[in-house]
Design a protein around this motif. Structure first.
Motif, short mmCIF file in Angstrom:
data_model
loop_
_atom_site.label_atom_id
_atom_site.label_comp_id
_atom_site.label_asym_id
_atom_site.label_seq_id
_atom_site.Cartn_x
_atom_site.Cartn_y
_atom_site.Cartn_z
N GLU A 122 0.81 -1.21 0.00
CA GLU A 122 0.00 0.00 0.00
C GLU A 122 0.85 1.27 0.00
OE1 GLU A 122 -3.25 2.37 -0.17
OE2 GLU A 122 -3.13 0.20 -0.45
N GLY A 123 1.90 1.30 0.84
CA GLY A 123 2.74 2.48 0.88
C GLY A 123 3.45 2.74 -0.44
N ARG A 124 3.92 1.66 -1.06
CA ARG A 124 4.61 1.81 -2.34
C ARG A 124 3.63 2.24 -3.42
NH1 ARG A 124 7.34 -2.93 -5.94
NH2 ARG A 124 8.40 -1.60 -7.44
N ARG A 125 2.42 1.69 -3.41
CA ARG A 125 1.40 2.08 -4.39
C ARG A 125 1.12 3.57 -4.29
NH1 ARG A 125 -3.91 3.34 -4.44
NH2 ARG A 125 -4.02 3.14 -2.19
N SER A 126 0.96 4.05 -3.06
CA SER A 126 0.66 5.46 -2.84
C SER A 126 1.80 6.35 -3.34
CB SER A 126 0.41 5.70 -1.35
OG SER A 126 0.07 7.04 -1.11
N ASN A 127 3.04 5.96 -3.07
CA ASN A 127 4.20 6.75 -3.51
C ASN A 127 4.30 6.80 -5.04
OD1 ASN A 127 4.93 7.29 -0.89
ND2 ASN A 127 6.40 5.61 -0.76
N ILE A 128 4.02 5.65 -5.69
CA ILE A 128 4.08 5.61 -7.15
C ILE A 128 3.02 6.52 -7.75
CG2 ILE A 128 3.68 4.13 -9.17
CD1 ILE A 128 4.93 1.83 -7.55
N GLN A 129 1.80 6.46 -7.22
CA GLN A 129 0.72 7.31 -7.72
C GLN A 129 1.07 8.78 -7.57
OE1 GLN A 129 -2.33 5.69 -5.25
NE2 GLN A 129 -3.22 4.46 -6.89
N ALA A 130 1.56 9.16 -6.39
CA ALA A 130 1.90 10.56 -6.14
C ALA A 130 2.99 11.04 -7.08
CB ALA A 130 2.32 10.74 -4.69
N ALA A 131 4.02 10.22 -7.27
CA ALA A 131 5.15 10.62 -8.12
C ALA A 131 4.73 10.79 -9.58
CB ALA A 131 6.27 9.58 -8.01
N LEU A 132 3.93 9.86 -10.08
CA LEU A 132 3.53 9.93 -11.49
C LEU A 132 2.57 11.09 -11.75
CD1 LEU A 132 3.10 6.16 -12.45
CD2 LEU A 132 4.96 7.71 -13.02
N LEU A 133 1.67 11.36 -10.81
CA LEU A 133 0.77 12.49 -10.98
C LEU A 133 1.54 13.81 -10.94
CD1 LEU A 133 -2.31 11.45 -8.81
CD2 LEU A 133 -2.10 11.38 -11.28
N LYS A 134 2.57 13.86 -10.10
CA LYS A 134 3.38 15.08 -10.04
C LYS A 134 4.14 15.29 -11.35
CE LYS A 134 6.93 17.44 -7.32
NZ LYS A 134 7.77 17.42 -6.11
N VAL A 135 4.72 14.22 -11.87
CA VAL A 135 5.44 14.33 -13.15
C VAL A 135 4.50 14.78 -14.26
CG1 VAL A 135 6.61 13.00 -14.94
CG2 VAL A 135 7.25 12.69 -12.55
N ASP A 176 -7.89 6.81 2.57
CA ASP A 176 -7.65 6.65 1.13
C ASP A 176 -8.19 7.84 0.35
OD1 ASP A 176 -6.36 4.26 1.42
OD2 ASP A 176 -8.08 3.00 0.87
N TYR A 177 -9.39 8.29 0.70
CA TYR A 177 -10.00 9.43 0.03
C TYR A 177 -9.20 10.70 0.28
CZ TYR A 177 -13.50 13.06 -1.04
OH TYR A 177 -14.14 14.16 -1.54
N VAL A 178 -8.81 10.91 1.52
CA VAL A 178 -8.01 12.09 1.87
C VAL A 178 -6.70 12.09 1.09
CG1 VAL A 178 -6.65 13.16 3.72
CG2 VAL A 178 -9.01 12.41 4.16
N GLN A 179 -6.03 10.92 1.04
CA GLN A 179 -4.75 10.85 0.35
C GLN A 179 -4.94 11.06 -1.15
OE1 GLN A 179 -2.08 10.56 2.41
NE2 GLN A 179 -0.95 11.21 0.61
N SER A 180 -6.05 10.59 -1.69
CA SER A 180 -6.32 10.79 -3.12
C SER A 180 -6.52 12.27 -3.44
CB SER A 180 -7.57 10.00 -3.53
OG SER A 180 -7.32 8.61 -3.47
N ILE A 181 -7.17 13.00 -2.54
CA ILE A 181 -7.32 14.44 -2.74
C ILE A 181 -5.95 15.13 -2.77
CG2 ILE A 181 -8.19 16.60 -1.74
CD1 ILE A 181 -10.53 15.04 -0.60
N VAL A 182 -5.10 14.76 -1.84
CA VAL A 182 -3.77 15.36 -1.77
C VAL A 182 -2.99 15.05 -3.04
CG1 VAL A 182 -1.58 15.41 -0.50
CG2 VAL A 182 -3.75 15.24 0.75
N HIS A 183 -2.99 13.76 -3.46
CA HIS A 183 -2.28 13.39 -4.69
C HIS A 183 -2.81 14.16 -5.89
CE1 HIS A 183 -1.02 9.16 -3.06
NE2 HIS A 183 -0.36 10.14 -2.50
#
Length: 324
Positions: A122-135, A176-183
């Motif tokens: 889960e932690g790795r999934r979240s980091n990958i999503q955040a990084a790709l959305l930022k790029v 999950d919802y909160v983190q999705s908003i941040v991402h």
């Protein structure tokens, strides 16, 4: 080893049986096949022979706390095979008290071999999503050298605001919802990549025609997002993309219905868009733009307060003022 435990070794999943000190008493053929260790090689060793630092200390502590109370436990381990190859496993451990002796039966399932594909923690999934959305967000707005700092500030302040608002009003929003908003908040202005630079960075007032073009950027952004989503066609980003779509499309809507592109008002505007709109305006006010100088913090907060209930959701403004 206690005879009554041997039937567990017939299971198709990997099975390990240990004594109360977690020393290996027996394993089955599936365990040998997965780990690469022969049964005779590891009998008497502690079960931690497969342990890696990639499994968090808190996971092991939770396990030990449960087993010491003779309670069953289940979780995810990242272990190492004899070959050195890593493998992710879902494990359930059950204590058995037989003739005043305690035994532990662990049943492993190798997550890499599940039919649904490769397991990602889960932690790795979240980091990958955040990084790709930022790029993706930075790539869409690469013309502005200061954009990365703006996007990062918006994302950080969005995280503070959504968490504080959730706690203050006891909304019960899932993590999950909160983190999705941040991402997803970092994606809010990707549609500006479709606006001509002469309009986007014009130092003076915009003409009515130029204003129409600027107000098209939420629709352009959604079009970009949907094209990316269609290419990926993967549930991995489904939640983030749905929330990003709401933010991109509606972060210029206003509480009184005077915003764009659809003149939504009040609760018609998605919560995530209402939150990001406050943060985006505040950061724009406190930053230098081609058409304005930096406003100080107090002047910017005064503007935000003045438009409570007109531009912005009043309850979100109340939370925002508290954290800023």
């Amino acid at each position: 080893m206690e005879e009554s435990l041997k039937p567990f070794l017939l299971l198709s999943d990997a099975v390990i049986i240990t004594d109360k000190n977690h020393r290996i008493l027996d394993v089955n053929k599936a365990y040998e096949d997965i780990t690469g260790y022969d049964r005779e090689q590891i009998l008497g060793f502690r079960a931690g022979i497969l342990k890696t630092k990639l499994t968090s200390k808190s996971t092991y502590q939770d396990m030990y706390d449960a087993l010491n109370q003779q309670l069953s436990w289940s979780g995810i381990f990242v272990n190492k095979k004899k070959s050195g190859e890593l493998w992710h496993s879902s494990i359930s451990i059950t204590p058995f008290l037989i003739n005043e002796d305690c035994y532990y039966v662990g049943v492993f399932r190798e997550l890499e071999h599940l039919q649904d594909g490769i397991y990602i923690a889960e932690g790795r999934r979240s980091n990958i999503q955040a990084a790709l959305l930022k790029v993706l967000a930075i790539s869409c707005e690469i013309r502005d050298p200061a954009i990365e700092e703006h996007l990062t500030r918006v994302q950080q302040l969005t995280g503070q605001l959504v968490n504080a608002h959730n706690e203050r009003l006891e909304l019960g929003l899932s993590q999950d919802y909160v983190q999705s908003i941040v991402h997803a908040s970092i994606m809010h202005d990707i549609g500006k990549s479709g606006v001509p630079e002469g309009i986007l960075y014009k130092p003076g007032p915009l003409t009515s025609y130029e204003r129409i073009i600027i107000e098209m950027h939420p629709l352009i952004g959604v079009d970009i997002l949907e094209k990316v989503n269609a290419e990926l066609d993967d549930d991995f980003f489904k939640e983030e993309f749905n929330i990003a779509k709401n933010i991109i499309l509606s972060h210029h809507e206003k509480w009184d219905g005077s915003g764009y592109p659809h003149c939504l008002k009040e609760s018609e505007i998605p919560l995530e868009a209402r939150i990001v709109s406050v943060v985006d305006v505040y950061d724009a006010l406190t930053s230098r733009r081609p058409y304005k100088e930096i406003w100080d913090r107090q002047k910017s907060l005064d503007f935000i307060r003045e438009h409570r209930g007109t531009f912005f959701d009043p309850s979100i403004i109340d939370t925002f003022v508290q954290i800023v």
